[in-house]
Design an enzyme around this catalytic site. Sequence first.
Site, PDB file in Angstrom:
ATOM      1  N   ARG A  30       0.868  -1.181   0.000  1.00 24.90           N
ATOM      2  CA  ARG A  30       0.000   0.000   0.000  1.00 24.90           C
ATOM      3  C   ARG A  30       0.895   1.217   0.000  1.00 24.90           C
ATOM      4  O   ARG A  30       1.608   1.457   0.978  1.00 24.90           O
ATOM      5  CB  ARG A  30      -0.869   0.023   1.247  1.00 24.90           C
ATOM      6  CG  ARG A  30      -1.796  -1.157   1.361  1.00 24.90           C
ATOM      7  CD  ARG A  30      -2.486  -1.097   2.719  1.00 24.90           C
ATOM      8  NE  ARG A  30      -3.158  -2.362   3.002  1.00 24.90           N
ATOM      9  CZ  ARG A  30      -3.577  -2.728   4.210  1.00 24.90           C
ATOM     10  NH1 ARG A  30      -3.380  -1.910   5.233  1.00 24.90           N
ATOM     11  NH2 ARG A  30      -4.179  -3.875   4.397  1.00 24.90           N
ATOM     12  N   ARG A  39      10.849   6.059   3.376  1.00 29.53           N
ATOM     13  CA  ARG A  39      10.942   7.521   3.451  1.00 29.53           C
ATOM     14  C   ARG A  39      11.702   7.962   4.709  1.00 29.53           C
ATOM     15  O   ARG A  39      12.458   8.943   4.676  1.00 29.53           O
ATOM     16  CB  ARG A  39       9.551   8.146   3.418  1.00 29.53           C
ATOM     17  CG  ARG A  39       8.894   8.044   2.044  1.00 29.53           C
ATOM     18  CD  ARG A  39       7.415   8.382   2.097  1.00 29.53           C
ATOM     19  NE  ARG A  39       7.199   9.691   2.687  1.00 29.53           N
ATOM     20  CZ  ARG A  39       5.986  10.160   3.026  1.00 29.53           C
ATOM     21  NH1 ARG A  39       4.919   9.413   2.833  1.00 29.53           N
ATOM     22  NH2 ARG A  39       5.870  11.358   3.539  1.00 29.53           N
ATOM     23  N   ASP A  81       1.696   5.337  -0.088  1.00 29.79           N
ATOM     24  CA  ASP A  81       1.111   6.575   0.432  1.00 29.79           C
ATOM     25  C   ASP A  81       0.720   7.530  -0.689  1.00 29.79           C
ATOM     26  O   ASP A  81       1.138   7.369  -1.830  1.00 29.79           O
ATOM     27  CB  ASP A  81       2.135   7.308   1.313  1.00 29.79           C
ATOM     28  CG  ASP A  81       2.364   6.607   2.627  1.00 29.79           C
ATOM     29  OD1 ASP A  81       1.401   6.076   3.189  1.00 29.79           O
ATOM     30  OD2 ASP A  81       3.526   6.598   3.073  1.00 29.79           O
TER      31      ASP A  81
END
Lengths: 246, 246
Positions: B50, B198, B52
Amino acid sequence: MTRFALTVEFDGRPFMGWQRQSHGPSVQAAIEAAALAITGETVAVHAAGRTDAGVHGLGMRAHVDVMRPITPFRLMEALNAKLRPDPVAILACEIVPDDWHARFTCLARHYEYRIVTRRAPLTVERGLAWRVPIDLDADAMAEGAARLVGRHDFTTFRSAHCQADSPVRTLDRLDVVREGERILVRASARSFLHHQVRSMVGCLALVGQRKWSANDMSAALEARDRAALGLNAPPDGLFFLRADYP
Amino acid sequence: MTRFALTVEFDGRPFMGWQRQSHGPSVQAAIEAAALAITGETVAVHAAGRTDAGVHGLGMRAHVDVMRPITPFRLMEALNAKLRPDPVAILACEIVPDDWHARFTCLARHYEYRIVTRRAPLTVERGLAWRVPIDLDADAMAEGAARLVGRHDFTTFRSAHCQADSPVRTLDRLDVVREGERILVRASARSFLHHQVRSMVGCLALVGQRKWSANDMSAALEARDRAALGLNAPPDGLFFLRADYP
């Protein structure tokens, strides 16, 4: 008066092209408006080349004359701040002699044309490449490209709106490079006719599809007739890479 | 029922992320709507990961079950036609066994994070890379990255919203590659925590700016505390590259 040479990167998608137009946004008008806001002066920005609507620049060169004292670094920073949110960025700025001219002093111009060969539509590269839904024979394209290198009358590969005095140009380089499903065509010359790169790439795509042979490419060149053009490639895949100066 | 495995490319800019959301567009909802239009069936599309909002996919894998007889090629073509103008493309489609699961059968996930180090704003790559206005020391970043490779408790590099049962993950690879003004960080693992890539890249940027040493990176990891995180990199530069299956 100080003359500044600019190195300009821009995304051509939202623009009518480099040159100022009465009917829509242009890269030139965006930079001129930014310069006016910074200096209070109505300046003219001259570029190495005039790109069409939808054509991109990675290292376009241009010059601008400014009366107000300002350092190259501050001018660059102020232009980049004022250009937001337009997708135009000044990558470099330097003082040049008053007789340096982005267009007339330029010794060579370099373009890259990006083709993606696949059935699926483009996503992250939409508007940044030409999608061709079938595979292309890059070796055949390189053979066809070799037929165009050198000094020729490029009337076949010239837009009906081309304003150049002569259709004769010397094409120094027309390379075809395959990188997976991508095919890159790189073109270098002192100068190009209007639509010349897109017209050459369009015909190279026909060669890559084996609809044209290398001999068909030679015949199109020798015809010196726009009606002999096979195909004009869309602007999406065309990038002005850089310009050379003495 | 036939289970189809899809390879999906998408531009994350207009989406709230992969997963269906009540408050905005998602890649999953776009594909499910296209599948409904083609098959008349309300299907669920399951993905390897999934992503972002603003994160992109170059080779996301997903699966969908279809009752109506249809070939993989026709399903792919019809999905691509229905997905327009959304920047989502099905690059490949194949029939897989009924127990093949895009998420649970996945053996490894590969991400790339793109950093552009320059002062000027991005144009053609806006939203497709993280612009860092100062140069980064890629060698120092590689040294910092090496401290994270292996099996660790990655609590520091995990979003507060992460739903994984355990913060322990095995990071197989975290490479830092310089290409001119671009720095590419490539990460591979069986699975990642929410925001892990990230968060790792954000801290690597601190190392590249010499605000952090490689020892600071080790200390952040050992702290097992989200408060020890230096910086979370923006979604713009993150690309889901591909997923591996048996």
